[in-house]
Design a protein around this motif. Structure first.
Motif, mmCIF file in Angstrom:
data_model
loop_
_atom_site.group_PDB
_atom_site.id
_atom_site.type_symbol
_atom_site.label_atom_id
_atom_site.label_comp_id
_atom_site.label_asym_id
_atom_site.label_seq_id
_atom_site.Cartn_x
_atom_site.Cartn_y
_atom_site.Cartn_z
ATOM 1 N N ASN A 1 21.399 -17.672 -21.339
ATOM 2 C CA ASN A 1 19.982 -17.316 -21.413
ATOM 3 C C ASN A 1 19.148 -18.557 -21.098
ATOM 4 N N LEU A 2 18.411 -18.525 -19.989
ATOM 5 C CA LEU A 2 17.611 -19.682 -19.575
ATOM 6 C C LEU A 2 16.204 -19.663 -20.146
ATOM 7 N N SER A 3 15.569 -18.472 -20.195
ATOM 8 C CA SER A 3 14.145 -18.428 -20.567
ATOM 9 C C SER A 3 13.946 -18.380 -22.080
ATOM 10 N N ASN A 4 14.711 -17.541 -22.791
ATOM 11 C CA ASN A 4 14.745 -17.554 -24.250
ATOM 12 C C ASN A 4 13.350 -17.563 -24.863
ATOM 13 N N ASN A 5 12.579 -16.528 -24.545
ATOM 14 C CA ASN A 5 11.206 -16.430 -25.009
ATOM 15 C C ASN A 5 10.943 -14.984 -25.415
ATOM 16 N N PRO A 6 10.146 -14.748 -26.470
ATOM 17 C CA PRO A 6 9.914 -13.358 -26.895
ATOM 18 C C PRO A 6 9.150 -12.516 -25.883
ATOM 19 N N ALA A 7 8.460 -13.154 -24.937
ATOM 20 C CA ALA A 7 7.755 -12.401 -23.900
ATOM 21 C C ALA A 7 8.740 -11.957 -22.823
ATOM 22 N N ALA A 8 8.304 -11.034 -21.971
ATOM 23 C CA ALA A 8 9.149 -10.558 -20.875
ATOM 24 C C ALA A 8 9.126 -11.562 -19.726
ATOM 25 N N ASP A 9 10.314 -11.998 -19.286
ATOM 26 C CA ASP A 9 10.466 -12.913 -18.147
ATOM 27 C C ASP A 9 11.288 -12.188 -17.085
ATOM 28 N N THR A 10 10.738 -12.094 -15.856
ATOM 29 C CA THR A 10 11.378 -11.294 -14.808
ATOM 30 C C THR A 10 11.231 -11.965 -13.447
ATOM 31 N N GLN A 11 11.775 -11.322 -12.410
ATOM 32 C CA GLN A 11 11.619 -11.683 -10.996
ATOM 33 C C GLN A 11 11.938 -13.163 -10.700
ATOM 34 N N PRO A 12 13.125 -13.636 -11.078
ATOM 35 C CA PRO A 12 13.469 -15.033 -10.788
ATOM 36 C C PRO A 12 13.681 -15.272 -9.295
ATOM 37 N N ALA A 13 13.358 -16.467 -8.843
ATOM 38 C CA ALA A 13 13.549 -16.844 -7.431
ATOM 39 C C ALA A 13 13.952 -18.312 -7.372
ATOM 40 N N TRP A 14 15.099 -18.575 -6.745
ATOM 41 C CA TRP A 14 15.611 -19.960 -6.626
ATOM 42 C C TRP A 14 14.777 -20.771 -5.642
ATOM 43 N N SER A 15 14.589 -22.047 -5.943
ATOM 44 C CA SER A 15 14.103 -22.974 -4.918
ATOM 45 C C SER A 15 15.229 -23.201 -3.926
ATOM 46 N N PRO A 16 14.914 -23.582 -2.689
ATOM 47 C CA PRO A 16 15.968 -23.708 -1.667
ATOM 48 C C PRO A 16 17.084 -24.688 -2.028
ATOM 49 N N ASP A 17 16.759 -25.725 -2.802
ATOM 50 C CA ASP A 17 17.795 -26.693 -3.155
ATOM 51 C C ASP A 17 18.524 -26.331 -4.442
ATOM 52 N N GLY A 18 18.141 -25.189 -5.056
ATOM 53 C CA GLY A 18 18.825 -24.745 -6.262
ATOM 54 C C GLY A 18 18.472 -25.511 -7.517
ATOM 55 N N SER A 19 17.437 -26.349 -7.473
ATOM 56 C CA SER A 19 17.095 -27.167 -8.637
ATOM 57 C C SER A 19 16.076 -26.506 -9.555
ATOM 58 N N LYS A 20 15.320 -25.512 -9.049
ATOM 59 C CA LYS A 20 14.263 -24.876 -9.838
ATOM 60 C C LYS A 20 14.293 -23.368 -9.658
#
Length: 648
Positions: free
Chosen positions: A125-144
């Motif tokens: 679990n990366l976001s670990n927040n009581p709010a809804a977290d959705t629609q992740p998108a990688w940066s091209p270098d995979g760092s963010k």
């Protein structure tokens, strides 16, 4: 014995391999080559000559003049190197164990962003927040990772590090900001904003991109959230959403409603060139570009339920990947383009599945009672700092190999009873262009690093060699003597649209494409001896001479930021690697070694330089820091290893 590296009797100097086919060339030509090339240690033994790419039979040849100058390879044609066709080659390289898939899951009670391995293991679990977290998108270098969150009470776009740290709100807008997608260089993020004023960043933007109040608008911002600006399609689009940036950076794919159904469009970044790609009465959504930009995966309900489809980037033909009565949505490609992940409820709840683009080898990755969605494969395989090079370590003829910078994980990329030399990675790191004489003379070839897709690009009886990919991965420049002197040509990666770039009576070669794709550096004897030049590809100016010395300067290599160039010169009495900037400021000798140092190549992050040298008695690949410190041996073999090129 002197080896002949490409570029004819020119600055290229000697190749670390002696051509096995030198007998095919007139004695006078060989003498000319020997006079101009610097000798290499006699132990070199076998030949490694670089072939240049030739256009396929029947390909149209056009001449483009850069202010009247012809660019060609300096000097007389070098002896051809045997081409080796790769057969039975060990697949390259990148370890799949460090690849990751980011996704959304409600397994902990609310929508959170998770990270897992491609086989579904090690869920975190990366976001670990009581709010809804959705629609992740990688940066091209995979760092963010960019994502959408309700943690500030409305949908905003955030970014975080790939480990979940340093969460930052980029939009902080009263509007609903969704669908983030990164530019290929990682500097910008495109997104959709929807609100009463239709604008992003607090409604500051004008309402020009909306058909009606509340219709979503398309925006782009810097990756730090600054400089928010609107992209206005050339004609109004309803319910615009789900933008996806093309890998080469010039187009966006997106979804919009037309005549009551959803279609997938592409357009330029300024909103022009709008094309309806899917153009079907069904609803088509969720576009996802393949890593090489040639295909788009998408979802369509044209057969009555949502299935995953794939189409070329021109829209046809459109082929179903899945075929199941359940709902299959949200496709995303693997970094090597060989697999697709998607979401399906075929097992009762929504899980993440993996499948080949041809529809085989379906695997349920998450297999959980919760709902999982929004999978996104890390867009680039983790940078292991691999170097491709040519070596005759496994026989008389050189082949192309790849190795980690630490000297481990050696992989042979080509294998043939011919000479394969001058490797050059494609910008996505999935292909290698190289010179080979496997068809009887030096030509340019490309092949995938997994051993597949071998393609001959040039088929001219003259030598074609020293290929260099354009930054967008669509063209390859090379040098050839097909016009009687050495010129620089460019050809599409399918072998079409062959163009003479330099068209000058002098000898021009050793081409290096600038990172911006708008300039090339090259070597020419147009002012009497071989110097490094830079020229704009649009023909707006004369070539600018960068070096000015009575020595021979050759093999320029651009830094990743386009501000500096490496080159090899014998100006201090032997071959050394030098560094200068694009103004030609006093070059700095980086290697400072009495041996022969040659063929410099930058690492993709601009922090290290690879080169080959005979300081150990035979030719080996070394790396060093940009200031010349830390010169370290990478390869270690009694035969010769040369022509290093760093994987992007």
């Amino acid at each position: 014995m002197p080896d002949q590296s490409h570029t004819g009797p020119s600055p290229s100097g000697k190749d670390p391999f002696i051509s096995s086919r030198s007998g095919d060339y007139p004695r006078t030509l060989l003498l000319m080559l020997l006079m101009l090339w610097v000798p290499v240690v006699a132990a070199c033994g076998d030949s490694l000559t670089e072939p240049v790419a030739a256009p396929p039979d029947g390909a149209e040849t056009r001449e483009t003049t850069i202010n009247g100058g012809t660019v060609g390879t300096p000097g007389t044609a070098p002896p051809p190197m045997s081409d080796q066709v790769a057969g039975g080659i060990a697949p390259t390289v990148e370890s799949q164990t460090t690849e990751k898939i980011v996704l959304v899951s409600d397994r902990d009670g609310n929508d959170e962003i998770y990270l897992m391995n491609p086989d579904g293991s090690d869920m975190v679990n990366l976001s670990n927040n009581p709010a809804a977290d959705t629609q992740p998108a990688w940066s091209p270098d995979g760092s963010k990772i960019a994502f959408v969150s309700l943690r500030d009470r409305n949908d905003d776009i955030y970014i975080m590090n790939a480990d979940g740290s340093q969460v930052t709100n980029l939009t902080s807008s009263p509007n609903r900001d969704t669908s983030p997608a990164w530019s290929p260089d990682g500097s910008q993020i495109v997104f959709v904003s929807e609100g009463p004023a239709g604008g992003a960043a607090g409604g500051a933007a004008e309402n020009e991109n909306q058909n009606d109040e509340g219709q979503p608008g398309l925006y782009v911002m810097q990756a730090d959230g600054s400089n928010v600006r609107r992209i206005v399609p050339e004609r109004p689009l309803e319910n615009l959403r789900e933008p996806a940036w093309s890998p080469e950076g010039s187009r966006l794919a997106l979804v919009a409603r037309t005549d009551g159904n959803d279609e997938i469009y592409t357009m330029s970044l300024d909103g022009s060139g709008l094309v309806n790609l899917s153009n079907h009465p069904g609803n088509d959504r969720y576009p996802s570009w393949s890593p090489d930009g040639t295909r788009i995966a998408f979802v369509s309900d044209r057969e009555g339920n949502d299935e995953v489809y794939v189409m070329p980037d021109n829209g046809a033909p459109q082929t179903a990947v899945t075929n199941h009565p359940a709902t299959d949505i949200q496709p995303s490609w693997s970094a090597d383009g060989t697999q697709v992940v998607f979401v399906s409820n075929r097992d009762g709840n929504f899980d993440i599945y993996r499948i080949n683009p041809g529809g085989s080898q379906l695997t349920n990755l998450t297999n959980h009672t919760a709902n999982d969605a929004n999978p996104r494969w890390i867009p680039t395989r983790p940078r292991r700092k691999r170097i491709a090079f040519a070596s005759n370590r496994d026989g008389q003829f050189p082949s192309i190999y790849a190795v980690d910078v630490g000297g481990s994980s050696l992989a042979r990329l080509t294998s043939n009873i011919a000479s394969d030399t001058h490797p050059d990675w494609s910008p996505d790191g999935l292909w290698v262009a190289f010179t080979s004489d496997r068809a009887g003379n030096d030509d340019v070839y490309v092949k995938r690093t997994d051993g597949s897709g071998l393609t001959r690009l040039t088929t001219h009886p003259a030598p074609d060699m020293h290929p260099d990919w354009s930054p967008d991965g669509r063209r390859i420049a090379f040098e050839t003597s097909r016009d009687g002197n050495w010129e620089i040509y460019v050809v599409n990666t399918d072998g079409s649209d062959l163009i003479n770039l330099t068209n000058h009576p002098s000898n021009d070669g050793n081409v290096a494409w600038a990172p911006d794709g708008e300039r090339i550096a090259f070597v020419s004897d147009r002012d009497g001896n071989f110097e490094v030049y830079i020229v704009e590809l649009d023909g707006s100016s004369e070539p600018v001479r960068l070096t000015a010395h009575e020595g021979v300067d050759a093999f320029p290599a651009w830094s990743p930021d386009g501000r500096q160039l490496l080159f090899r010169s014998n100006r201090d009495g032997n071959h050394e690697i030098y560094l200068t900037d694009t103004s030609g400021a006093a070059p700095v000798n980086l290697t400072r070694n009495p041996a022969r140092d040659d063929h410099p190549a930058w690492s993709s992050d601009g922090t290290q330089i690879a080169f080959d040298t005979d300081r150990d008695g035979n030719i080996e690949v070394y790396v060093m820091n940009v200031n010349g410190s830390g010169q370290t041996r990478v390869s270690n073999h009694v035969r010769n290893d040369a022509y290093p090129d760093w994987q992007p």
